[in-house]
Scaffold this motif. Structure first.
Motif, short mmCIF file in Angstrom:
data_model
loop_
_atom_site.label_atom_id
_atom_site.label_comp_id
_atom_site.label_asym_id
_atom_site.label_seq_id
_atom_site.Cartn_x
_atom_site.Cartn_y
_atom_site.Cartn_z
N TYR A 158 0.85 -1.20 0.00
CA TYR A 158 0.00 0.00 0.00
C TYR A 158 0.88 1.24 0.00
CZ TYR A 158 0.84 0.88 4.99
OH TYR A 158 1.40 1.16 6.21
N ASP A 159 0.26 2.39 -0.37
CA ASP A 159 0.97 3.67 -0.39
C ASP A 159 0.76 4.38 0.95
OD1 ASP A 159 2.22 6.02 -0.94
OD2 ASP A 159 0.89 6.66 -2.57
N SER A 160 1.81 4.42 1.80
CA SER A 160 1.69 4.99 3.14
C SER A 160 1.51 6.50 3.13
CB SER A 160 2.92 4.62 3.98
OG SER A 160 4.10 5.16 3.40
N ALA A 161 1.63 7.15 1.96
CA ALA A 161 1.41 8.59 1.86
C ALA A 161 -0.08 8.93 1.88
CB ALA A 161 2.06 9.14 0.60
N TYR A 162 -0.93 7.97 1.40
CA TYR A 162 -2.37 8.21 1.32
C TYR A 162 -3.21 7.12 1.98
CZ TYR A 162 -0.69 11.40 -2.30
OH TYR A 162 -0.02 12.38 -2.97
N GLN A 163 -2.54 6.09 2.49
CA GLN A 163 -3.29 4.98 3.07
C GLN A 163 -2.74 4.59 4.45
OE1 GLN A 163 -2.71 2.37 -0.37
NE2 GLN A 163 -4.94 2.34 -0.68
N LEU A 164 -3.54 3.85 5.21
CA LEU A 164 -3.15 3.33 6.52
C LEU A 164 -3.32 1.82 6.54
CD1 LEU A 164 -4.95 5.82 8.94
CD2 LEU A 164 -2.50 5.72 8.53
N CYS A 165 -2.52 1.17 7.41
CA CYS A 165 -2.67 -0.27 7.63
C CYS A 165 -3.31 -0.45 9.00
CB CYS A 165 -1.31 -0.97 7.57
SG CYS A 165 -1.43 -2.76 7.85
N CYS A 166 -4.59 -0.83 9.01
CA CYS A 166 -5.35 -0.99 10.25
C CYS A 166 -5.65 -2.45 10.51
CB CYS A 166 -6.64 -0.17 10.18
SG CYS A 166 -6.39 1.60 9.93
N MET A 180 -5.52 14.42 9.46
CA MET A 180 -5.04 13.74 10.66
C MET A 180 -5.79 12.42 10.83
SD MET A 180 -4.79 16.99 13.23
CE MET A 180 -4.26 16.01 14.62
N SER A 181 -5.36 11.43 10.06
CA SER A 181 -6.04 10.13 10.09
C SER A 181 -5.34 9.17 11.04
CB SER A 181 -6.09 9.52 8.69
OG SER A 181 -7.00 10.21 7.88
N LYS A 182 -6.15 8.35 11.71
CA LYS A 182 -5.64 7.29 12.58
C LYS A 182 -6.49 6.05 12.41
CE LYS A 182 -3.40 9.85 16.34
NZ LYS A 182 -3.38 10.06 17.82
N CYS A 183 -6.00 4.95 13.01
CA CYS A 183 -6.74 3.70 12.96
C CYS A 183 -7.57 3.51 14.21
CB CYS A 183 -5.79 2.51 12.80
SG CYS A 183 -5.06 2.34 11.17
N CYS A 184 -8.77 2.97 14.04
CA CYS A 184 -9.63 2.58 15.16
C CYS A 184 -10.07 1.17 14.84
CB CYS A 184 -10.82 3.52 15.29
SG CYS A 184 -11.89 3.13 16.72
N ALA A 186 -10.27 3.45 9.47
CA ALA A 186 -9.58 4.72 9.59
C ALA A 186 -10.59 5.81 9.91
CB ALA A 186 -8.84 5.05 8.30
N TYR A 187 -10.15 6.86 10.63
CA TYR A 187 -11.05 7.98 10.94
C TYR A 187 -10.26 9.29 11.01
CZ TYR A 187 -9.35 8.02 15.81
OH TYR A 187 -8.58 8.11 16.93
N ASP A 188 -11.01 10.40 10.89
CA ASP A 188 -10.43 11.74 10.93
C ASP A 188 -10.43 12.22 12.38
OD1 ASP A 188 -9.57 14.29 10.56
OD2 ASP A 188 -11.24 14.95 9.32
N VAL A 189 -9.26 12.42 12.96
CA VAL A 189 -9.11 12.81 14.36
C VAL A 189 -9.75 14.17 14.64
CG1 VAL A 189 -7.42 13.28 16.20
CG2 VAL A 189 -7.00 11.44 14.58
N ALA A 190 -9.83 15.04 13.63
CA ALA A 190 -10.38 16.38 13.82
C ALA A 190 -11.88 16.36 14.09
CB ALA A 190 -10.08 17.25 12.60
N HIS A 191 -12.61 15.33 13.59
CA HIS A 191 -14.07 15.29 13.71
C HIS A 191 -14.59 14.06 14.45
CE1 HIS A 191 -13.26 17.82 10.10
NE2 HIS A 191 -14.15 18.61 10.70
#
Length: 574
Positions: free
Chosen positions: A191-199, A210-214, A218-223
């Protein structure tokens, strides 16, 4: 002495057992049950034989002479490690720039390779081993024991396969196409770690800056926020989680995993999983109790009034007297009573105190091991459970004894005596023979005439008699070496080198061996002496000083102005 169940006569200055036989450890050595003559302090055992450590060495039970500068063992044979090598029991002369062992033979690693114990000639400076085969590291790679020709811009190994790292990614031995500018692995996927996450092994597109894994999403930490693996919308300026639910701390409170609304609550407090208002209720052991007044408080699970009542170890009592306090779970007036070991007692006299569970007046009485006794005399003291006047009597163990007319009264067990006329030795009284009367174990003696050594008495003889273990000697003529009396050596100062005496003016002790002083600057190098003004000790080898700045490099001597020493190897300075 008893040696493995057999009685033997003690032999020599330092008797010891060698299996069932007694021997003198100063003159003999016991090697695996066999006795041999001790030549000096350097004598050691090799199996059931002895050898001199400075001249010989023990190689797997075989005595070999020390060879060369760095003597070592190769199986049962001795060799000089400075000029030779030991390869699995075979001795080889050091040859080439970089000698090394390959299985049971020696090679020069600047010319040959050792591949899984097989000697291979080098094809060039880039030759390396791939299992038992050789390859050119400039044009090839070794992938899990398989040789591959390099291809592409950035050739790498993925298991036993070869790939170009600019085009593909190796994920747990599986090749995938390299996606994006920053390719990484997520489990066995790329996967492309610049635009994707490994959850948790799942590839997810980033959501917001500001994305993180839950969990697996993935979710936006700001909202949003993550509450125990569930994505929840952020609530208020100070968002928190209550179990799997999000809440605003300004509007709600979390009580044991339950969300409670703070509306109309002045002073919020959780009582278990229930919300209470502290201005109206109390939480007594997780039980909600309605307040009776502003002075209400908890006493265990019960409510009490702090103005008229007192809580004593979970029991509510009515306040008594001017100074109510607790004595166990009961109440008492500290102004008129005492609490003695959990029992309420009345204050007695001018200076009331406790003695165990009773009270007493410390002006007229005293406490002796929990028993109240009358205080009398000039120096009232206790003798276990009894009181006495220390000005006229003494406490000897547990009995009160009258001092009578004594200058220095003291106790000898339960008997009183005057230290001016008598002495107590382990509970027995003896008359003093003079001002130097002392005790030697359980017997009195005159220290001016006798000497006490390890509990045994000896007559004082010589100029300056001293003790040596359980014996005596005169410092003017003898010396004590390891508990053995030895005659002084020569006319100078005699010292000890282990159990051996030596003349400190002409000799010195080197590793337990007496050596001659060869100059004013004599020093030790192992078990040998040398002239430190002309020689140096290099790792146990005596070397003659050379050059303007002599120094040691391992066992060799060199001139620091001409050479430098790097990890034991000499290199000429540029």
């Amino acid at each position: 002495m008893c040696c493995r169940g057999i009685v033997n006569k003690k032999n020599g200055d330092k008797p010891a057992c060698c299996k069932t036989q007694a021997y003198d450890a100063v003159k003999q050595v016991c090697c695996k049950g066999f006795l041999d003559k001790r030549h000096d302090g350097d004598t050691k055992c090799c199996g059931n034989q002895t050898y001199a450590q400075c001249k010989f060495m023990c190689c797997n039970g075989n005595i070999e002479p020390r060879k060369g500068l760095v003597p070592k063992c190769c199986g049962q044979e001795g060799y000089d490690a400075a000029t030779k090598m030991c390869c699995k029991g075979n001795i080889f002369k050091r040859l080439g720039a970089k000698p090394k062992c390959c299985n049971d033979t020696m090679i020069d690693v600047s010319k040959k390779l050792c591949c899984d114990g097989i000697v291979r000639p080098k094809l060039g400076t880039n030759s390396k081993c791939c299992g038992s085969k050789r390859y050119d590291a400039l044009t090839q790679l070794c992938c899990n024991g398989t040789m591959r020709n390099k291809v592409g811009e950035d050739p790498k190994c993925c298991g036993s396969k070869l790939y170009d790292a600019t085009e593909r990614v190796c994920c747990d031995g599986k090749l995938s196409k390299a996606n994006g500018a920053q390719p990484k692995c997520c489990d066995m996927k790329a996967y492309d770690s610049a635009y994707q996450l490994c959850c948790e092994g799942r590839v997810r597109n980033m959501k917001g800056a500001m994305s993180k894994c839950c969990g697996r999403d993935a979710y936006d930490v700001a909202h949003f926020q993550c509450c125990e693996g569930r994505i929840e919308k952020r609530e208020g300026a100070r968002p928190f989680c209550c179990g799997r639910n999000a809440y605003d701390e300004a509007k709600s409170i979390c009580c044991n995993g339950r969300l409670r609304n703070l509306k109309n609550v002045i002073v919020p407090l959780c009582c278990g999983n229930v919300l209470i208002d502290e201005t109206e209720s109390l939480c007594c052991e997780n039980i909600t109790v309605a307040k009776k007044g502003n002075s209400s408080a908890c006493c265990g699970a019960e409510q009490y009034d702090r103005v008229s009542e007192i809580c004593c170890e979970g029991v509510v009592n009515k306040q008594v007297g001017s100074k109510p306090m607790c004595c166990g779970n009961n109440v008492y007036d500290a102004a008129a009573e005492l609490c003695c070991l959990g029992q309420v007692q009345g204050r007695i006299g001018k200076d009331p105190h406790c003695c165990g569970s009773s009270s007493y007046d410390a002006v007229s009485h005293m406490c002796c091991d929990g028993v109240v006794q009358h205080r009398f005399g000039l120096e009232p003291m206790c003798c276990e459970f009894t009181s006495f006047d220390a000005a006229t009597h003494m406490c000897c163990v547990d009995e009160v004894v009258q001092k009578a007319e004594m200058v220095r009264p003291s106790c000898c067990r339960r008997e009183i005596y005057d230290e001016v006329n008598s002495i107590c030795c382990r509970g027995d009284l003896f008359p003093r023979a003079g001002i130097e009367t002392k005790c030697c174990a359980d017997v009195a003696y005159d220290n001016a005439k006798s000497l006490c050594c390890s509990g045994f008495l000896f007559n004082r003889t010589g100029v300056d008699p001293r003790c040596c273990d359980g014996d005596t000697y005169d410092v003017a003529t003898h010396v004590c070496c390891n508990g053995l009396v030895k005659a002084n050596v020569g006319v100078g100062e005699t010292k000890c080198c282990g159990p051996y005496p030596y003349n400190a003016d002409t000799e010195l002790c080197c590793d337990g061996r007496v050596q001659p002083q060869v100059s004013v600057n004599t020093g030790c190098c192992g078990c040998k002496s040398f002239d430190a003004s002309k020689y140096m000790c290099c790792s146990g080898v005596i070397r003659k000083m050379e050059g303007k700045a002599p120094a040691c490099c391992s066992t060799r001597m060199y001139d620091e102005k001409m050479f430098e020493c790097c990890n034991g190897i000499l290199k000429k300075r540029p």
